[in-house]
Design a protein around this motif. Structure first.
Motif, PDB file in Angstrom:
ATOM      1  N   GLY A 254      85.240 -68.672  89.591  1.00 29.60           N
ATOM      2  CA  GLY A 254      85.938 -69.568  89.799  1.00 29.60           C
ATOM      3  C   GLY A 254      87.639 -70.003  89.417  1.00 29.60           C
ATOM      4  N   LEU A 255      86.948 -69.298  88.664  1.00 30.75           N
ATOM      5  CA  LEU A 255      88.906 -69.531  87.645  1.00 30.75           C
ATOM      6  C   LEU A 255      90.204 -68.724  88.320  1.00 30.75           C
ATOM      7  CD1 LEU A 255      90.355 -69.918  84.744  1.00 30.75           C
ATOM      8  CD2 LEU A 255      90.079 -67.280  84.831  1.00 30.75           C
ATOM      9  N   LEU A 256      89.693 -68.229  89.074  1.00 32.10           N
ATOM     10  CA  LEU A 256      90.617 -67.872  90.511  1.00 32.10           C
ATOM     11  C   LEU A 256      91.242 -68.735  91.626  1.00 32.10           C
ATOM     12  CD1 LEU A 256      90.206 -63.278  89.395  1.00 32.10           C
ATOM     13  CD2 LEU A 256      92.098 -65.232  88.954  1.00 32.10           C
ATOM     14  N   VAL A 257      89.612 -68.635  91.663  1.00 27.61           N
ATOM     15  CA  VAL A 257      89.714 -69.434  93.275  1.00 27.61           C
ATOM     16  C   VAL A 257      90.056 -70.747  93.865  1.00 27.61           C
ATOM     17  CG1 VAL A 257      88.094 -70.330  95.295  1.00 27.61           C
ATOM     18  CG2 VAL A 257      87.921 -67.890  94.171  1.00 27.61           C
ATOM     19  N   GLN A 258      89.704 -70.760  92.225  1.00 29.03           N
ATOM     20  CA  GLN A 258      90.095 -73.224  92.045  1.00 29.03           C
ATOM     21  C   GLN A 258      91.019 -73.720  92.340  1.00 29.03           C
ATOM     22  OE1 GLN A 258      86.958 -75.408  90.537  1.00 29.03           O
ATOM     23  NE2 GLN A 258      85.330 -74.321  90.605  1.00 29.03           N
ATOM     24  N   PRO A 259      91.710 -73.199  91.710  1.00 25.61           N
ATOM     25  CA  PRO A 259      93.155 -74.006  91.665  1.00 25.61           C
ATOM     26  C   PRO A 259      94.001 -72.788  92.862  1.00 25.61           C
ATOM     27  CG  PRO A 259      92.816 -72.837  89.361  1.00 25.61           C
ATOM     28  CD  PRO A 259      91.711 -72.163  90.186  1.00 25.61           C
ATOM     29  N   VAL A 260      93.647 -71.717  93.622  1.00 22.56           N
ATOM     30  CA  VAL A 260      94.558 -72.033  94.956  1.00 22.56           C
ATOM     31  C   VAL A 260      93.723 -72.740  95.880  1.00 22.56           C
ATOM     32  CG1 VAL A 260      94.185 -69.686  96.319  1.00 22.56           C
ATOM     33  CG2 VAL A 260      94.462 -69.211  93.462  1.00 22.56           C
ATOM     34  N   ILE A 261      92.147 -72.648  95.903  1.00 23.86           N
ATOM     35  CA  ILE A 261      91.889 -73.393  97.186  1.00 23.86           C
ATOM     36  C   ILE A 261      92.479 -75.126  97.475  1.00 23.86           C
ATOM     37  CG2 ILE A 261      89.700 -74.516  98.384  1.00 23.86           C
ATOM     38  CD1 ILE A 261      90.471 -71.191  98.721  1.00 23.86           C
TER      39      ILE A 261
ATOM     40  N   ALA B 255      98.740 -86.844  97.026  1.00 27.15           N
ATOM     41  CA  ALA B 255      99.006 -85.485  97.125  1.00 27.15           C
ATOM     42  C   ALA B 255      98.554 -84.399  96.986  1.00 27.15           C
ATOM     43  CB  ALA B 255     100.693 -85.805  97.393  1.00 27.15           C
ATOM     44  N   LYS B 256      98.200 -84.009  95.885  1.00 26.02           N
ATOM     45  CA  LYS B 256      98.354 -83.432  94.846  1.00 26.02           C
ATOM     46  C   LYS B 256      96.287 -83.134  94.632  1.00 26.02           C
ATOM     47  CE  LYS B 256     102.656 -83.054  92.606  1.00 26.02           C
ATOM     48  NZ  LYS B 256     103.274 -82.417  91.577  1.00 26.02           N
ATOM     49  N   LEU B 257      95.522 -84.172  94.844  1.00 31.45           N
ATOM     50  CA  LEU B 257      93.870 -84.278  94.797  1.00 31.45           C
ATOM     51  C   LEU B 257      93.699 -83.016  94.657  1.00 31.45           C
ATOM     52  CD1 LEU B 257      92.141 -86.816  93.294  1.00 31.45           C
ATOM     53  CD2 LEU B 257      91.428 -86.843  96.060  1.00 31.45           C
ATOM     54  N   GLY B 258      93.461 -82.439  95.095  1.00 33.21           N
ATOM     55  CA  GLY B 258      92.647 -81.019  95.884  1.00 33.21           C
ATOM     56  C   GLY B 258      93.417 -79.593  94.196  1.00 33.21           C
ATOM     57  N   ILE B 259      94.514 -79.495  94.089  1.00 30.41           N
ATOM     58  CA  ILE B 259      94.544 -78.976  92.868  1.00 30.41           C
ATOM     59  C   ILE B 259      94.624 -79.559  91.551  1.00 30.41           C
ATOM     60  CG2 ILE B 259      97.319 -79.867  93.195  1.00 30.41           C
ATOM     61  CD1 ILE B 259      96.201 -77.038  92.323  1.00 30.41           C
ATOM     62  N   TYR B 260      94.785 -80.692  91.640  1.00 37.08           N
ATOM     63  CA  TYR B 260      94.200 -81.157  90.116  1.00 37.08           C
ATOM     64  C   TYR B 260      92.995 -81.407  90.197  1.00 37.08           C
ATOM     65  CZ  TYR B 260      98.602 -83.421  88.829  1.00 37.08           C
ATOM     66  OH  TYR B 260      99.984 -83.415  87.721  1.00 37.08           O
ATOM     67  N   MET B 261      92.062 -81.662  91.111  1.00 35.75           N
ATOM     68  CA  MET B 261      90.810 -80.803  91.028  1.00 35.75           C
ATOM     69  C   MET B 261      90.304 -79.525  90.744  1.00 35.75           C
ATOM     70  SD  MET B 261      88.924 -84.181  90.939  1.00 35.75           S
ATOM     71  CE  MET B 261      88.640 -85.474  91.735  1.00 35.75           C
ATOM     72  N   GLY B 262      90.936 -79.110  90.957  1.00 36.52           N
ATOM     73  CA  GLY B 262      91.372 -77.088  91.003  1.00 36.52           C
ATOM     74  C   GLY B 262      91.381 -77.743  89.481  1.00 36.52           C
ATOM     75  N   LEU B 263      92.623 -77.592  89.322  1.00 35.42           N
ATOM     76  CA  LEU B 263      93.085 -77.169  87.895  1.00 35.42           C
ATOM     77  C   LEU B 263      91.775 -78.405  86.435  1.00 35.42           C
ATOM     78  CD1 LEU B 263      96.585 -77.374  88.643  1.00 35.42           C
ATOM     79  CD2 LEU B 263      95.429 -75.895  87.736  1.00 35.42           C
TER      80      LEU B 263
END
Length: 502
Positions: A57-64, A434-442
Motif C-alpha cells: 500500500g505504501l508503494l502503490v497508493q501514491p503512484v496510482i 486536479a490533485k485529488l488522486g495524488i492527495y488521496m494516495g498520500l
C-alpha cells in the motif's frame, strides 16, 4: 460551472465496486493469520508475515494516485482502468491463495492480493470527489462506507456459512480448510463482478469538463513540487540517518529482522527526497518523483492534522486484524492448535465477529453518524467514534464469554464507520480537484505506515513483554485510539475555521 447532482442510483453505481473490493479485504483480514497458522507459523511471527500488506500500500497508493490524475483512456476514462486492472489481479490472487503449499507462498500471494486491492481501492476514493458536487461528498462517502460494511459482512461470514452447509472446517496439519478455500474462490468472483458493475454503469467526466467544473480551484493549486527547488538537503539527510540508526539498533540488540525493513524505508525516502530536490533545482518538476515528494511536503495544514489521527486509528485496526484470531481462539475457545476443531470454531467465530462490526458500520454510516454530525459536527462525531473504538478494544481484556464479544464489536463498528467516512468527508472539499488522486494516495500513506510499524515492531514487543499472550495487544490498541481522539481535537478548530460565515 457546477457538476450535476447525482441521484441515489448514481451514488450506488459510483461506489458499488467497493462492495467487491471489501469482500477481498475482509477475507484477507479475517483469514490470513488463520492461513499462516494452519501452514505451521508461530504467533510471534505473524506480524512479520503481514508486512507485505502495508508495504504494498505504501508503494502503490501514491503512484496510482499520481498516475490516475493524469490518465485518460478513451471510453474507460480516468479512474476506471485502475479499478478493472486491480480487480483482475486481485481475483487471481484470491483463487490461488488457498492452494498455498507453504508459508512463503502464502506471503507472496498476500503481497499480490494487497497490491491489487490497493490498485483498485485508491482511485475509488478520488472517484467520489470526481463525480460528486461538494454538497454531496458526505453522502457519497457514507454510501461508500455502507458498501464497505456490507462487503465485509459477506466476506467475513462466508467460511461460517460454508461450514453450516456441511463443508469441512478442519484440515490435516499443514493444509487449509475447505471452508476457507471456497470462501476465497467466491470472493474472487464477487470482487470482479462488483467492480465490473461500476466500470460499465458509470461514465466519467472528460478532462475538458473537469477543467470547467474546477477552474477556480485548479488555478489556486500551484504545483507544490516547484517549492522543492528552495529546500535544502537537511531533512533528507535526517531521514537517511534515522534509517541507519534503526538498522544499527536492530543489529546491536538482535531484534526481529523485519525491523530492518523499517530502517530501509526511512533511508529510501530520504534518498528519494534528495533526488527530487536535485531534479527540481535543475528545473525538472514534471516527473513523478518530484510530484509525489513535493505534494507530500506541501500537504495542507488540515490534511496534516488528519493524517496524525489516521496514523493512530489504523495502528489500532491493524493490531485487531492480526491478533483477533489468536486472541479469541486462545482466550475464549481455549485452543492454540490450528489442527483442532476448537481452534477452527474460534476462527470461524472471529469471522462472524468481523461481520458484526462491519454490519454495524454499514448501518451507522447511513443513520447514527449523519444524525450525530448534523448536531455536533463531523470532527466531534469522529472523536466520539474513536472513544467507542477504544472501549470496544479494551473490553476484550475483561470479557471471556465469546458471545459477549458481540458488544465489543458494536463499539468497534461505530468506530470503523467513522474512520471510513468522516476524515474523507472533512478532507475532500478542501483539496484541489486536479490533485485529488495524488492527495488521496498520500493521505492513505498514513493508513499504511502505522500498519507497517505494527507489522515490524509489534512482534518484537510481544516477544519481549508478552510472549504467548496476544491479549495485551488489545490494550495497546485501545490506548492508541485515545491518542487518536486527542489528535482529532486539534482538527476541530481548523474545521470550524474552514466553514463559511453564516
Amino acid at each position: 460551472m457546477e457538476k450535476p447532482r447525482q441521484s441515489l442510483a448514481g451514488l450506488w453505481n459510483i461506489s458499488f465496486g467497493f462492495f467487491g473490493i471489501q469482500i477481498g479485504f475482509a477475507l484477507q483480514n479475517a483469514n490470513m493469520s488463520r492461513i499462516f497458522q494452519s501452514l505451521g507459523e508461530d504467533i510471534e511471527k505473524l506480524p512479520g508475515l503481514w508486512v507485505a500488506a502495508p508495504l504494498t500500500g505504501l508503494l502503490v497508493q501514491p503512484v496510482i494516485g499520481h498516475m490516475s490524475d493524469r490518465t485518460w483512456l478513451g471510453r474507460l476514462g480516468r479512474r476506471r482502468p485502475y479499478f478493472l486492472g486491480g480487480a483482475i489481479l486481485a481475483a487471481v490472487a484470491l483463487f490461488v491463495m488457498p492452494e498455498s503449499p507453504a508459508v512463503w507462498f502464502a506471503a507472496v500471494m498476500l503481497w499480490l492480493l494487497d497490491a491489487s486491492l490497493n490498485i483498485s481501492m485508491e482511485p475509488f476514493r478520488a472517484f467520489v470527489g470526481d463525480m460528486l458536487r461538494k454538497d454531496q461528498h458526505s453522502a457519497g462517502y457514507a454510501v461508500q462506507t455502507a458498501f464497505i460494511g456490507a462487503g465485509a459482512v459477506v466476506g467475513s461470514l462466508f467460511p461460517a456459512l460454508m461450514e453450516a452447509m456441511g463443508v469441512a472446517n478442519v484440515a490435516p496439519p499443514g493444509q487449509i480448510p475447505d471452508t476457507v478455500r471456497y470462501a476465497f474462490w467466491f470472493g474472487g468472483v464477487a470482487l470482479f463482478l462488483a467492480v465490473l458493475w461500476t466500470v460499465v454503469s458509470t461514465s466519467e467526466y472528460s478532462p475538458e469538463q473537469m477543467t470547467a467544473f474546477e477552474a477556480a480551484r485548479a488555478e489556486a493549486a500551484a504545483p507544490a513540487q516547484r517549492a522543492l527547488a528552495s529546500r535544502d538537503y537537511g531533512a533528507s539527510l535526517a531521514w537517511i540517518a534515522s534509517g541507519i540508526l534503526v538498522a544499527f539498533v536492530q543489529m546491536r540488540f538482535s531484534l526481529l529482522r523485519e525491523i530492518l525493513l523499517l530502517g530501509a524505508l526511512l533511508a529510501a525516502y530520504g534518498l528519494a527526497s534528495m533526488i527530487a530536490i536535485a531534479l527540481a533545482r535543475r528545473g525538472n518538476t514534471a516527473n513523478m518523483l518530484s510530484s509525489i515528494v513535493g505534494d507530500f511536503a506541501g500537504m495542507p495544514p488540515l490534511m496534516k492534522r488528519l493524517a496524525l489521527v489516521q496514523f493512530f486509528s489504523w495502528s489500532a485496526l491493524f493490531i485487531m486484524w492480526i491478533n483477533t484470531t489468536p486472541i479469541v481462539t486462545q482466550y475464549h475457545f481455549h485452543a492454540t492448535d490450528p489442527a483442532s476443531s476448537a481452534y477452527q470454531d474460534g476462527a470461524n467465530w472471529v469471522g462472524e465477529l468481523f461481520a458484526i462490526y462491519n454490519g454495524v458500520a454499514a448501518v451507522a454510516a447511513l443513520t447514527l453518524l449523519p444524525w450525530l454530525a448534523a448536531r455536533i459536527g463531523a470532527a466531534l462525531t469522529h472523536i466520539v467514534a474513536l472513544i467507542c473504538g477504544a472501549a470496544g478494544y479494551a473490553s476484550f481484556l475483561v470479557l471471556r464469554d465469546p458471545a459477549l464479544l458481540v458488544l465489543s464489536e458494536i463499539f468497534i463498528g461505530i468506530f470503523w464507520a467513522s474512520v471510513l467516512a468522516m476524515p474523507y468527508a472533512i478532507l475532500a472539499s478542501s483539496l484541489p480537484q486536479a490533485k485529488l488522486g495524488i492527495y488521496m494516495g498520500l493521505f492513505n500513506v498514513f493508513i499504511v505506515v502505522p500498519q507497517l510499524l505494527v507489522a515490524t515492531v509489534m512482534g518484537q514487543l510481544m516477544k519481549a513483554f508478552f510472549p504467548g499472550e496476544p491479549i495485551w495487544t488489545m490494550a495497546f490498541a485501545a490506548a492508541t485510539l485515545l491518542l487518536a481522539a486527542a489528535a482529532m481535537a486539534r482538527v476541530v478548530p481548523l474545521v470550524a475555521a474552514s466553514k463559511p460565515a453564516s
